[in-house]
Motif scaffolding. Structure first.
Motif, PDB file in Angstrom:
ATOM      1  N   UNK A 181      17.610  26.681  19.628  1.00 57.66           N
ATOM      2  CA  UNK A 181      17.447  26.099  20.965  1.00 57.66           C
ATOM      3  C   UNK A 181      18.510  26.609  21.929  1.00 57.66           C
ATOM      4  N   UNK A 182      19.723  26.812  21.452  1.00 58.82           N
ATOM      5  CA  UNK A 182      20.811  27.306  22.312  1.00 58.82           C
ATOM      6  C   UNK A 182      20.459  28.688  22.845  1.00 58.82           C
ATOM      7  N   UNK A 183      21.013  28.999  24.025  1.00 62.83           N
ATOM      8  CA  UNK A 183      20.673  30.258  24.692  1.00 62.83           C
ATOM      9  C   UNK A 183      21.332  31.472  24.047  1.00 62.83           C
ATOM     10  N   UNK A 184      22.587  31.322  23.614  1.00 60.05           N
ATOM     11  CA  UNK A 184      23.304  32.477  23.098  1.00 60.05           C
ATOM     12  C   UNK A 184      24.617  32.074  22.460  1.00 60.05           C
ATOM     13  N   UNK A 185      25.564  33.005  22.454  1.00 61.23           N
ATOM     14  CA  UNK A 185      26.850  32.832  21.787  1.00 61.23           C
ATOM     15  C   UNK A 185      27.990  33.002  22.785  1.00 61.23           C
ATOM     16  N   UNK A 186      29.005  32.148  22.666  1.00 51.57           N
ATOM     17  CA  UNK A 186      30.255  32.345  23.395  1.00 51.57           C
ATOM     18  C   UNK A 186      31.306  32.767  22.379  1.00 51.57           C
ATOM     19  N   UNK A 187      31.699  34.036  22.410  1.00 52.41           N
ATOM     20  CA  UNK A 187      32.626  34.585  21.433  1.00 52.41           C
ATOM     21  C   UNK A 187      34.072  34.241  21.760  1.00 52.41           C
ATOM     22  N   UNK A 188      34.741  33.558  20.814  1.00 54.79           N
ATOM     23  CA  UNK A 188      36.140  33.167  20.995  1.00 54.79           C
ATOM     24  C   UNK A 188      37.047  33.827  19.964  1.00 54.79           C
ATOM     25  N   UNK A 224      20.143  37.455  10.996  1.00 56.88           N
ATOM     26  CA  UNK A 224      19.766  37.455  12.410  1.00 56.88           C
ATOM     27  C   UNK A 224      20.578  38.536  13.122  1.00 56.88           C
ATOM     28  N   UNK A 225      20.123  38.903  14.303  1.00 55.49           N
ATOM     29  CA  UNK A 225      20.807  39.966  15.035  1.00 55.49           C
ATOM     30  C   UNK A 225      20.599  39.808  16.534  1.00 55.49           C
ATOM     31  N   UNK A 265      17.531  33.534  13.200  1.00 52.81           N
ATOM     32  CA  UNK A 265      17.909  32.238  13.760  1.00 52.81           C
ATOM     33  C   UNK A 265      18.237  32.341  15.245  1.00 52.81           C
ATOM     34  N   UNK A 266      18.761  33.459  15.676  1.00 58.11           N
ATOM     35  CA  UNK A 266      19.068  33.631  17.102  1.00 58.11           C
ATOM     36  C   UNK A 266      17.798  33.577  17.944  1.00 58.11           C
ATOM     37  N   UNK A 267      16.690  33.994  17.365  1.00 56.39           N
ATOM     38  CA  UNK A 267      15.411  33.967  18.081  1.00 56.39           C
ATOM     39  C   UNK A 267      14.861  32.545  18.167  1.00 56.39           C
ATOM     40  N   UNK A 268      15.023  31.772  17.084  1.00 56.40           N
ATOM     41  CA  UNK A 268      14.389  30.449  17.009  1.00 56.40           C
ATOM     42  C   UNK A 268      15.273  29.303  17.475  1.00 56.40           C
TER      43      UNK A 268
END
Length: 636
Positions: free
Chosen positions: A199-206, A159-160, A194-197
């Motif tokens: 349910x979550x909106x995006x990523x929180x990078x920690x 995914x990208x 998977x990022x496209x499909x």
């Protein structure tokens, strides 16, 4: 040209070159321009971390605020945990996957040409008065036109995500002591896989890196260089996150984390123990390639083959009473066992504890919920959540730290672990004496309908541990846009199911009443087919969504507000309640059988009596004496 002029030119040249290279090694990069996109969880960049990205930050300020944030979803059911961030002015709300293996925080934007349908509406930069796209500069990768800074991230599962780097005001919720801060994030234009499909909106990078939310807040001096995560237990989900420092609780064990070892959060793992017995593995087995990495974006635990075989054999040796069975997916060779019972709270009576020993001699104890997952097709069966890694890296996913408070003390280069009830931890963090929020957070400004506050008659969300919910009901008031046309409310069930992440067959319209163009609908959420109650994770997610008024419906139905909701627990039935039908049926059958037997006996006895008194016609008749006449007769 004389010698003095030549020396002057040479001196200027050397000075210019020195300044150029000094800038390259000290400037804060926005997108790691010389590095390839970061890959996780099972593939990593082979380049060493940059010095400026892992520099030690010594903050001498005291009493810095921190951000208390809730975690939602469940690692095994959803594949991730999410938290809530609000971006822009006014704030727009997003559900972001908490990921310690990623640096960039990104959300899909309204300009996205290839983005999936997610939990919340896309971010609309045009509605935020504080939004600003980052212009192209030497510290970032630029778009083809050389106008804006861009980012791109590719992951191991192919995914990208790519888009424009932007800056806006980020809020951390009403439970946070930390005021909204300006921060750089990614405004997605394209997402795949998977990022496209998801349910979550995006990523929180920690993760460790200049674009990490933690790094940005630390650089601003608003929090100390540490954060903590606490994931809920098996079938409970949720949890808590704290950006900033908390006092280490008594009993917390620590491991050194070397920022120069890899760009990810690693620990100094030396040995494994099963049921108190050392596996006597060579400590070097845990130090291959990237060492032992803790990654919240990974679900399970992956060990080098030698360690995996030893752990599996030791666990199997400790559970001779359980039966080895096939896994739920025939495409994978899962190690599964049946016979441990359906009650998650009792699996510790069947499976052993596993201990991870660190270089300082301290041990983190893993209970069965930290290395098992429930078999999805066989009741009372569980499978090992430990697998062999394809390379020599030891990768510890979220399953290992369920119901464990993990403190990422980046300032002191160590990670702390404490077994605890993460649901209870959140309630303690959100205690009434906590400071009031510094900035209110509102709903998204979007074309979707935003509900009004709802009331609840249920206290089920305050229940710790495992609970059983039989049905969740909620009432919605809808004002239709066109009073001459009655809406097809049956279609709404599909939208509700998508919003609550359940099957459409679980959503039922229980009641509907109308007054003019105002409609009042009562909906019920029921267990999935063949289930007695709604799973704990699903029920908790639905109740939190309703409690926080995050249910959204498309504008085609008109404007609406959520009036009230209620969760009804399915009480554990007594033996009599479970078997009352069988008992009654048994009694009725017994009465019928008894009655039939009595009738048969009576018939049999009557026939016997008839056979005893019957005599043939030719039989001799015994003479009987004549009875004497009465005195009256004789006198006559």
């Amino acid at each position: 040209m004389d010698r003095a002029s030549l020396l002057l030119i040479l001196l200027l040249f050397i000075t210019t070159v020195s300044i150029f290279f000094f800038d390259l090694t000290t400037a804060d990069e926005l997108d790691l321009t010389a590095e390839s996109p970061m890959i996780f969880p099972l593939s990593y960049s082979s380049l060493p971390p940059r010095v400026e990205d892992i520099r030690r930050r010594r903050l001498h300020q005291s009493q810095l605020p921190n951000a208390h944030m809730k975690l939602y979803d469940d690692l095994l059911s959803n594949g991730y945990y999410t938290t809530r961030l609000w971006i822009g002015t006014p704030p727009q709300e997003f559900a972001l996957i908490v990921d310690t293996g990623s640096t960039v925080t990104y959300v899909p934007c309204s300009t996205c040409k290839q983005c999936g349908k997610h939990q919340d509406p896309k971010f609309q930069p045009e509605l935020s008065s504080s939004y600003q796209a980052l212009k192209c500069n030497p510290d970032c990768n630029c778009d083809d036109e050389g106008k804006l800074c861009v980012y791109e991230r590719r992951y191991a599962e192919m995914s990208s995500s790519s888009g424009v780097l932007s800056e806006d005001l980020i809020s951390f919720g009403n439970e946070s002591q930390l005021s909204p801060q300006r921060a750089v994030f990614g405004c997605e234009n394209v997402e795949t896989g998977d990022l496209f499909s998801q349910r979550a909106d995006g990523i929180m990078g920690l993760g460790r890196g200049k674009l990490s939310v933690v790094d940005q807040l630390v650089d601003k001096g608003v929090i100390e260089d540490t954060f903590s995560l606490c994931y809920g237990g098996m079938e409970v989900g949720g949890g808590a996150m704290v950006l900033g420092k908390i006092s280490p609780p008594a009993g917390m064990v620590f491991s050194h984390s070397d920022p120069f070892r890899s760009p990810y959060y690693n620990i100094d793992l030396k040995q494994m123990h099963v049921a108190g017995k050392s596996l006597k593995l060579n400590p070097k087995v845990f130090n291959g390639k990237h060492g032992t990495v803790l990654d919240s974006g990974t679900t399970y635990a992956y060990f080098p083959k030698e360690a995996f075989i030893a752990i599996k054999a030791a666990v199997i040796k400790e559970i001779p009473s359980l039966k080895r069975i096939h896994g739920p997916d025939p495409n994978y060779d899962d190690v599964c066992f049946s016979g441990a019972g359906r009650d998650v709270a009792e699996i510790h009576n069947f499976f052993p504890e596993i201990a991870m020993e660190f270089g300082n001699g301290q041990k983190l104890i893993l209970s069965p919920e930290n290395y098992l997952f429930r078999h999805t097709k066989v009741r009372g069966a569980y499978c090992l959540g430990i697998f062999p890694d394809r390379d020599s890296t030891t990768l510890l996913g979220g399953i290992v730290v369920r119901n464990t408070l993990v403190t990422y003390d980046r300032e002191n280069d160590k990670l702390g672990f404490l077994k605890t009830n993460c649901s209870d931890l959140w309630r303690r963090l959100a205690a009434p004496d906590s400071p009031a929020p510094t900035s209110p957070v509102s709903q998204n400004k979007s074309s979707s309908i935003s509900p009004s506050p709802a009331t609840s008659e249920s206290s089920t969300t305050d229940l710790p541990g495992v609970f059983r919910v039989g049905v969740i009901t909620f009432e919605v008031s809808i004002s239709v846009n066109n009073s001459s046309q009655k809406p097809e409310f049956s279609e709404m069930a599909d939208f509700i199911a998508h919003e609550l992440d359940i099957k459409s067959s679980q959503v039922h319209l229980l009641n509907i009443s109308s007054r003019g163009n105002e409609y009042r609908l009562k909906w019920g959420i029921f267990p999935a087919e063949s289930s007695e109650y709604i799973s704990n994770t699903t029920a908790l997610n639905i109740m939190l969504l309703l409690k926080e008024n995050r249910l959204r419906l498309p504008g085609q139905f008109g404007s609406y507000k959520l009036l009230e909701w209620k969760a009804e627990q399915k009480q554990k039935q007594s033996w009599w309640e479970k078997h009352v039908f069988g008992v009654v049926a048994g009694v009725v059958i017994s009465l019928l059988v008894t009655s039939a037997m009595i009738k048969l006996v009576l018939v049999w006895r009557r026939r016997k009596q008839e056979e005893a008194t019957y005599e043939p016609v030719s039989a001799a008749v015994k003479e009987q004496e004549l009875q004497p006449l009465s005195s009256d007769t004789s006198n006559a």
